[in-house]
Design a protein around this motif. Structure first.
Motif, PDB file in Angstrom:
ATOM      1  N   TYR A 105       0.827  -1.208   0.000  1.00  0.00           N
ATOM      2  CA  TYR A 105       0.000   0.000   0.000  1.00  0.00           C
ATOM      3  C   TYR A 105       0.860   1.256   0.000  1.00  0.00           C
ATOM      4  CZ  TYR A 105      -3.913  -3.127   0.970  1.00  0.00           C
ATOM      5  OH  TYR A 105      -4.867  -4.128   0.891  1.00  0.00           O
ATOM      6  N   GLU A 106       1.941   1.244   0.762  1.00  0.00           N
ATOM      7  CA  GLU A 106       2.840   2.406   0.756  1.00  0.00           C
ATOM      8  C   GLU A 106       3.448   2.612  -0.630  1.00  0.00           C
ATOM      9  OE1 GLU A 106       4.342   2.494   5.423  1.00  0.00           O
ATOM     10  OE2 GLU A 106       5.533   1.425   3.904  1.00  0.00           O
ATOM     11  N   GLY A 151       1.186   4.463  -2.901  1.00  0.00           N
ATOM     12  CA  GLY A 151       0.844   5.841  -2.583  1.00  0.00           C
ATOM     13  C   GLY A 151       0.003   6.069  -1.349  1.00  0.00           C
ATOM     14  N   PHE A 152      -0.308   5.018  -0.598  1.00  0.00           N
ATOM     15  CA  PHE A 152      -1.075   5.191   0.639  1.00  0.00           C
ATOM     16  C   PHE A 152      -0.150   5.629   1.768  1.00  0.00           C
ATOM     17  CE2 PHE A 152      -3.903   2.490  -1.755  1.00  0.00           C
ATOM     18  CZ  PHE A 152      -5.186   2.861  -1.340  1.00  0.00           C
ATOM     19  N   ALA A 153      -0.685   6.445   2.671  1.00  0.00           N
ATOM     20  CA  ALA A 153       0.057   6.872   3.858  1.00  0.00           C
ATOM     21  C   ALA A 153      -0.780   6.569   5.098  1.00  0.00           C
ATOM     22  CB  ALA A 153       0.367   8.361   3.794  1.00  0.00           C
ATOM     23  N   THR A 154      -0.108   6.205   6.182  1.00  0.00           N
ATOM     24  CA  THR A 154      -0.808   5.901   7.425  1.00  0.00           C
ATOM     25  C   THR A 154      -1.360   7.178   8.042  1.00  0.00           C
ATOM     26  OG1 THR A 154       0.572   3.968   7.853  1.00  0.00           O
ATOM     27  CG2 THR A 154      -0.559   4.944   9.743  1.00  0.00           C
ATOM     28  N   TYR A 174      -3.612  -0.299  10.892  1.00  0.00           N
ATOM     29  CA  TYR A 174      -3.375   1.055  10.414  1.00  0.00           C
ATOM     30  C   TYR A 174      -4.546   1.487   9.543  1.00  0.00           C
ATOM     31  CZ  TYR A 174       1.576   0.320  11.644  1.00  0.00           C
ATOM     32  OH  TYR A 174       2.743   0.072  12.307  1.00  0.00           O
ATOM     33  N   MET A 182      -5.083   3.772   6.435  1.00  0.00           N
ATOM     34  CA  MET A 182      -4.241   4.366   5.405  1.00  0.00           C
ATOM     35  C   MET A 182      -5.126   5.074   4.379  1.00  0.00           C
ATOM     36  SD  MET A 182      -1.377   1.319   4.901  1.00  0.00           S
ATOM     37  CE  MET A 182      -0.079   2.460   4.375  1.00  0.00           C
ATOM     38  N   LYS A 235      -5.167   7.425   0.562  1.00  0.00           N
ATOM     39  CA  LYS A 235      -4.501   7.955  -0.628  1.00  0.00           C
ATOM     40  C   LYS A 235      -5.426   8.957  -1.303  1.00  0.00           C
ATOM     41  CE  LYS A 235      -2.357   6.686  -5.026  1.00  0.00           C
ATOM     42  NZ  LYS A 235      -1.945   5.585  -5.929  1.00  0.00           N
TER      43      LYS A 235
END
Length: 285
Positions: free
Chosen positions: A126-127, A130-133, A278, A280, A282
């Protein structure tokens, strides 16, 4: 030949069958009733969801819910899974790329999901895409009979706990942090008539609220006004929910780790953490 298609041509039963097969080795067990209930609560839309098909067999999927969330038209991943024989082939990454493109075309402004903290490969995937926590949650569960409930002998226990029809929005200002997608007022309303709601009042003034699904043992909202905490009101609410509960267990999902008072309370009531997640996000540019 593998092909990506939307999922609106498949029945709910066949989607649940594939979900249960994909998650048969997952850390948390799911029942058919739970899966159907969760899809409904979380705003699942088959026309916004996508699957990888091997001929006509669904082998990998991303189920999406759609709502206005924090003022933006948002997709929420209600479940992403792949059948065991099709893992490690990059199918999830391909599905997420396709889903993002297709969702943007439909006017979606962002993508939200939850992932187990100890699922390092999924977090990394996921990171990478482009995903961020945004925040971290704990999930709590216990056998209904093992929850520790003390006698109500502290000041404030004169609160009356009564059934109410009001939704959680009325009491969200009691919360230390906003509720997660699956515990939002929209999710509680989507759960339908099976939800029970109780408010604790003192002299007509509401000081706490609990709402949940007694068929599954799920508590979706549990709040006490900050200035009235530590006075037995939470315990009075929890006792009332347990009296209506029909399940063998009680679950409270997605407690924000910043909610220190609630975490302490759940520990004292013997509702331990069983997984951490988490949240997350985007945003779509």
């Amino acid at each position: 030949m593998l092909e990506i298609r939307p999922l609106d041509t498949l029945s709910a039963e066949s989607l649940v069958d594939t979900f249960l097969e994909a998650f048969s080795d997952y850390a948390t067990a799911f029942s058919r009733q739970q899966v159907l209930s969760n899809l409904n609560r979380r705003g699942f839309k088959a026309e916004y969801s996508y699957g990888m098909f091997d001929n006509d067999r669904l082998v990998s999927f991303v189920f999406n819910g759609i709502r206005n969330y924090n003022g933006r038209f948002t997709a929420y991943d209600t479940g992403t899974g792949t059948l065991k024989d099709y893992r490690q082939k990059g199918l999830t990454s391909r599905l997420l790329q396709h889903a993002e493109s297709a969702l943007k075309e439909k006017g979606i402004e962002g993508y939200l999901l939850e992932v187990l903290c100890d699922n390092a490969p999924a977090v990394a995937l996921y990171e990478k895409t482009g995903f961020a926590t945004v925040r971290e949650y704990t999930c709590h569960t216990q056998s209904a009979g093992k929850i520790s409930l003390p006698e109500l002998s502290t000041p404030g226990t004169e609160a009356a706990v009564v059934p109410v029809s009001a939704v959680a929005d009325t009491y969200n200002h009691f919360c230390d942090t906003p509720p997660s997608w699956q515990n939002s007022t929209q999710s509680i309303l989507a759960a339908g008539a099976g939800i029970v709601r109780f408010a604790a009042t003192i002299a007509g003034d509401t000081v706490g609220y609990i709402a949940g699904d007694p068929a599954l043992g799920d508590i979706m909202a549990f709040v006490v006004r900050p200035d009235m905490r530590g006075k037995g009101i939470g315990t009075a609410l929890l006792k009332t929910f347990l009296s209506a509960n029909q399940a063998d267990i009680v679950k409270i999902l997605n407690v924000d780790t910043r909610c220190h008072t609630l975490h302490t309370y759940l520990t004292r009531r013997n509702l331990p953490v069983y997984v951490r997640q988490y949240e997350m996000h985007k945003p779509f540019q």
